[in-house]
Design an enzyme around this catalytic site. Structure first.
Site, PDB file in Angstrom:
ATOM      1  NE  ARG A 266      -0.697  -0.113   5.005  1.00 17.11           N
ATOM      2  CZ  ARG A 266       0.079   0.684   5.724  1.00 17.11           C
ATOM      3  NH1 ARG A 266       0.404   1.875   5.262  1.00 17.11           N
ATOM      4  NH2 ARG A 266       0.538   0.289   6.888  1.00 17.11           N
ATOM      5  CG  HIS A 270      -3.530   0.819   8.695  1.00 17.98           C
ATOM      6  ND1 HIS A 270      -3.547  -0.455   8.180  1.00 17.98           N
ATOM      7  CD2 HIS A 270      -4.512   0.860   9.638  1.00 17.98           C
ATOM      8  CE1 HIS A 270      -4.497  -1.161   8.779  1.00 17.98           C
ATOM      9  NE2 HIS A 270      -5.093  -0.384   9.659  1.00 17.98           N
ATOM     10  CE1 TYR A 280       4.030   1.720   8.192  1.00 10.98           C
ATOM     11  CE2 TYR A 280       3.429   3.434   9.756  1.00 10.98           C
ATOM     12  CZ  TYR A 280       3.104   2.626   8.682  1.00 10.98           C
ATOM     13  OH  TYR A 280       1.866   2.744   8.098  1.00 10.98           O
TER      14      TYR A 280
END
Length: 368
Positions: A266, A270, A280
């Site tokens: 993706r 999120h 991250y």
């Protein structure tokens, strides 16, 4: 006489090594596995590409609408178009889709009106009212719960002798949930016609896949449930279509469920609820996966066959923008949801005493 030792790691590695990634179309848009090519017609190839481009625009517009406060919950989909759309493209109208919260594109392509998908994002109950003949469930917010539901729907299809399958999706994080194993185990034991997808986009919010399981793949988890499993290049629409089509054929022929892990990515956060992927994920990792982009890959393939052009793509983009504009306008025209409707829709039968009290309070307020 030599000592006879049992080494369980040997067995483990033998199993893990069997899960090699299935691919048909490489990153340059070239067929590298002609024998497995599903040989879709020219019209089908163009339609699949159109759906992928449409969904990329839908994702961009949905993010903008969310930032404007015109949509509520939204989970970006860019990068996962092949995994989502090519799998749905292999289904029949009679098949049932039980989506996770990122899987709105599949249910829209399966027949859910886009304006209702927008109302779902807003938390409006009308967004969960599925039209007759559209075999989809509302997106599941509880991670992994759709796997158990899919096992139940698939068993129902089997008992009715229906030539249809139940298809569900979760992410790599969902495969760490107890519901995940319970669903595949039950469906495997019952030989129910189900297809379980793990869309491995590498991160469960911020947790990398490597910290979720010691397993080399997620597909191998199907071995414990005794069901066929496959690892597929989730950025390759032809490969995703092929494994889904084969899984569906086995299911309707009474051979039971299949677990499919799609290796994908993706590009965005999120969800739009404050996640920052730069905390991250590295730029190098993003660039690595951008080079595998499913739309770029498929565009190269179709252009080489003389089936796609910039003009065709622009036409799809224009259509998508216009339909999205009309869908959000229709969603805006839906009657404002009342608190009494929210409470009243929570239970099919009698409400618990505390909710009856709340319902009475809000009925009085709404009557004034």
């Amino acid at each position: 006489m030599g000592e006879n030792k049992f080494d369980p790691t040997v067995t483990l590695h033998e199993i893990e090594d069997k899960f090699q990634m299935f691919q048909i179309l490489n990153e340059e848009g070239e067929i590298v596995n002609e024998e497995a090519n599903p040989n879709l017609s020219d019209e089908e190839l163009v339609e699949l590409m159109s759906r992928m481009v449409y969904t990329r625009i839908l994702d961009q517009r949905s993010i903008s609408l969310n930032r404007q406060g015109r949509l509520g919950f939204y989970a970006p989909t860019a990068g996962q178009e092949a995994s989502q759309l090519a799998s749905q493209f292999a289904l029949e109208k009679a098949d049932w889709i039980l989506p996770g919260y990122r899987d709105v594109p599949q249910i829209v392509m399966h027949g859910l009106p886009l304006w209702k998908a927008f109302l779902f994002s807003r938390g409006h109950f009308i967004g969960n009212q599925i039209p007759e003949g559209v075999n989809v469930y509302p997106p599941q917010i509880i991670i992994g719960a759709q796997y158990i539901q899919a096992a139940g729907v698939a068993l129902g299809l089997k008992k009715r002798n229906a030539k249809a399958v139940a298809v569900t999706y979760t992410g790599d994080g969902g495969s760490s949930q107890g519901d995940f194993y319970e669903g595949i185990n039950f469906a495997g034991a019952m030989k129910s016609p189900a297809i379980f997808f793990i869309q491995n986009n590498q991160f469960a919010i911020s947790t990398p896949r490597e910290l979720q399981t010691a397993g080399k793949t997620l597909a191998q988890k199907g071995v414990a449930a005794g069901i066929p499993s496959v690892l597929v290049d989730g950025m390759d629409p032809l490969a995703v279509y092929k494994v889904t089509k084969d899984a569906r054929e086995r299911a309707v022929n009474g051979e039971g469920p299949t677990l499919i892990e799609t290796m994908t990515y993706r590009y965005g956060p999120h969800t739009m609820a404050g996640d920052d992927p730069t905390r991250y994920r590295t730029g190098d990792l993003d660039s690595e996966w951008a080079a595998k982009d499913p739309i770029v890959r498929f565009r190269k393939f179709l252009e080489a066959k003389g089936l796609w052009s910039q003009e065709k793509e622009e036409a799809v983009i224009d259509r998508a923008k216009e339909e999205i504009k009309e869908a959000i306008k229709q969603a805006d025209q839906a009657p404002k949801q009342k608190v009494t409707e929210l409470i009243g829709n929570m239970y099919r039968g009698d409400l618990p005493a505390n909710l009856q009290e709340q319902l009475a309070i809000y009925k009085e307020k709404e009557s004034k």
